[in-house]
Write a protein that holds these residues in place. Sequence first.
Motif, PDB file in Angstrom:
ATOM      1  N   THR B  88      -7.741  -0.911   0.745  1.00  0.00           N
ATOM      2  CA  THR B  88      -8.441   0.358   0.500  1.00  0.00           C
ATOM      3  C   THR B  88      -7.495   1.505   0.178  1.00  0.00           C
ATOM      4  O   THR B  88      -7.910   2.520  -0.367  1.00  0.00           O
ATOM      5  CB  THR B  88      -9.242   0.782   1.744  1.00  0.00           C
ATOM      6  N   GLY B  89      -6.216   1.360   0.574  1.00  0.00           N
ATOM      7  CA  GLY B  89      -5.271   2.448   0.360  1.00  0.00           C
ATOM      8  C   GLY B  89      -5.338   3.519   1.438  1.00  0.00           C
ATOM      9  O   GLY B  89      -4.642   4.529   1.354  1.00  0.00           O
ATOM     10  N   TYR B  90      -6.167   3.330   2.457  1.00  0.00           N
ATOM     11  CA  TYR B  90      -6.301   4.336   3.512  1.00  0.00           C
ATOM     12  C   TYR B  90      -5.296   4.141   4.643  1.00  0.00           C
ATOM     13  O   TYR B  90      -5.101   5.031   5.457  1.00  0.00           O
ATOM     14  CB  TYR B  90      -7.694   4.266   4.166  1.00  0.00           C
ATOM     15  N   PHE B  91      -4.717   2.953   4.752  1.00  0.00           N
ATOM     16  CA  PHE B  91      -3.954   2.610   5.956  1.00  0.00           C
ATOM     17  C   PHE B  91      -2.522   2.214   5.652  1.00  0.00           C
ATOM     18  O   PHE B  91      -2.203   1.710   4.584  1.00  0.00           O
ATOM     19  CB  PHE B  91      -4.625   1.431   6.684  1.00  0.00           C
ATOM     20  N   THR B 431      -3.933   6.459  -7.730  1.00  0.00           N
ATOM     21  CA  THR B 431      -2.779   5.949  -6.980  1.00  0.00           C
ATOM     22  C   THR B 431      -2.959   4.458  -6.690  1.00  0.00           C
ATOM     23  O   THR B 431      -4.036   3.904  -6.854  1.00  0.00           O
ATOM     24  CB  THR B 431      -2.612   6.708  -5.656  1.00  0.00           C
ATOM     25  N   ASP B 432      -1.863   3.837  -6.238  1.00  0.00           N
ATOM     26  CA  ASP B 432      -1.874   2.423  -5.820  1.00  0.00           C
ATOM     27  C   ASP B 432      -2.383   1.488  -6.916  1.00  0.00           C
ATOM     28  O   ASP B 432      -3.219   0.631  -6.670  1.00  0.00           O
ATOM     29  CB  ASP B 432      -2.760   2.228  -4.579  1.00  0.00           C
ATOM     30  N   GLN B 433      -1.879   1.649  -8.141  1.00  0.00           N
ATOM     31  CA  GLN B 433      -2.321   0.761  -9.216  1.00  0.00           C
ATOM     32  C   GLN B 433      -1.668  -0.600  -9.035  1.00  0.00           C
ATOM     33  O   GLN B 433      -0.460  -0.704  -8.916  1.00  0.00           O
ATOM     34  CB  GLN B 433      -1.952   1.353 -10.577  1.00  0.00           C
ATOM     35  N   ARG B 434      -2.477  -1.638  -8.988  1.00  0.00           N
ATOM     36  CA  ARG B 434      -1.924  -2.986  -8.862  1.00  0.00           C
ATOM     37  C   ARG B 434      -2.846  -4.018  -9.483  1.00  0.00           C
ATOM     38  O   ARG B 434      -4.051  -3.793  -9.620  1.00  0.00           O
ATOM     39  CB  ARG B 434      -1.638  -3.340  -7.404  1.00  0.00           C
TER      40      ARG B 434
END
Lengths: 207, 453
Positions: B88-91, B431-434
């Motif tokens: 999720t990119g939150y943690f 953000t966090d492109q993967r």
Amino acid sequence: MRRKMCMMLALVFVVTGLMFTASCAKKKIKAEEALLQDTMMPRQTTPRNSEKDRLARQQAIEQERLRQERLRQERERQLRGGRHQASVAPGTMAERRSVMAEDIRFDYDSAALSSMAQDILRQKAEWLRNHPGVSVVIEGHCDERGTNEYNLALGDRRAESAKSFLTHLGISPSRLTTISYGEERPLDPGSNERAWRKNRRAHFVAE
Amino acid sequence: MKQSFERKIMDILMTGGRIKLICQIAMAFLFIFSAPCLAEQDYIDITNPSLRRIPIAIPLFRIMPQGQVNTQVSRNAPDLCAENLEFTGYFKILDRGAFLENPRESDITGSTTNFRNWTGIGAELLITGGIWINDGTLTMELRLFDTFKSQILLGKKYTAGKDKLKKVMRTFCNEVIYYLTGRQGIFDSDIAFVSTSSGNKEIYLCDFDGQNSRAFTHHKTITLFPAWSSDGKWIAYTSYARGKPDIFIKHLQEKRGFVIQNKGINITPAWVPGQFKLAATLSYEGDQDIYLLTGRGEKIKKLTNQWGIDTSPAWSPDGAKMAFVSNRSGTPQIYIKHINSGRVERLTFQGQYNTQPAWSPRGDKVSYSAREKSGEFNICVVGFDGRGPVRLTYKARDNESPSWSPDGSMIVFSSTREGPSRIYVMTAYGTDQRRLLTLPGQQTNPKWGNMDN
């Protein structure tokens, strides 16, 4: 007995389900039926460059009509002069290949027919007039640039441009079918101007 | 705040077949220790683009009875939990090597936990778990703690078949996300996309994290543009299976469906939210226009009526507005039609080629792909009122086909940044492109579906 148990289970499920709904209700989007019942859209006031597209198409068709008229008069003069021409021989496979095989090309993001494309279409119409039993599938294609949804619509537009031009030259629309391939079937798989130019095309398949 | 509930749910799924009757106890939520159903949203505000990742500790779970195989489960379960939450990119998932306490040996209930041992290593949240394995059945107790408040936030107990470990962890993670953000998690959602793995473009499906990819269509010809119904039960798509681009409407579970095969093109289906209706581009009248159709393909009415290309409809979540692509101004741009009034507004003004609109599930934004002067395509997001177009991808070749996760926190898209076109994900802020998954061939046109129902 089993039935009773099933009912009990169902009851437990429903009750707990309700508790869940009450406490942890998911937000469900209710589509509003009423909102979809609008009347036909009013005329829009946005500037229309596509109007140009339409005008160009109509102009091309009108010019062609005048040209055909001139040719017809010429033919009639020739006939009156007694120089009767032999009708064109039935098409051989080779002839069909040469006349129908030539693609017409388009500019980037355009379905307008260039004068060159119009010349090619006239030859095809001529041939089709002399071979009334032949039907044609017109394929519309695009280059790989752009997104495939839009290109599929653009390919359709290109095929339609060719079809309506041929129709106005007297070819029955029932003999002409269009199919758009968008960017899905490139002629040249390259990613350069040369390949793109080749791929922006309408292709004709006689059947 | 802390009320105790006791609930019993027996979910017995009966799947009947002519030959065999499969009776399966899928999962039973037995009780909930504490019931924080009204989520505390002050933990994660998903509307904040400069989100700080919350450090979370997920130590190994306690397992009973112990044994070689079971030890593996005690490691797998917290790893699955960590992978889901990290996605999720939150943690920020903390390294287990730094942990000062081992709840596996001491206490998973939190009653004797020294929370300073957790705050001391920077953890703000803690998840503990206990697993009891009995024959083929797993019973799991999972808890989420706020280490600074020394408080339990969430406690769940699940009973399920041993092969349902992944499912249980996803269910729990959905609860965690719901508690922390106030929105349903995405862990039960699927993504549909187009892949050329078999040599032809076919529709494939995969889990939210790219796992479990499987072919959905086997037409052996060009197949494009998957679209999920909002209940997640139907997929519509375009295929040349009958020789030209027609729309196929298929029920995911049952073998039934419909085909829309008008003369010309039948493309870009988009389901009306909450209804068995869809918008699609048809050209049987010689012009590419968007029509409203029933789920069976019967025409209800024309939604656009302008000479030129109108395509790629995308509904606002309330069904009151429809974004679409039109070249009425001379170049492809995105427009919004207000269904009620019939008013049409142009949404995009920058650049010469803006297509593939996707309306955010919260209704406030539209993402789309924009062609740059360089010829490259990038994913952009704009307010539905046209405010503040923002580019989310940059200098990574072509980035196309954005689609929002059902909670609006992420965007899935296709990119040629590594050569062939593949499916990528990023947060809604870019953000966090993967990369989501690697399959043979090329992958395009991803569409994020709603939760399994």
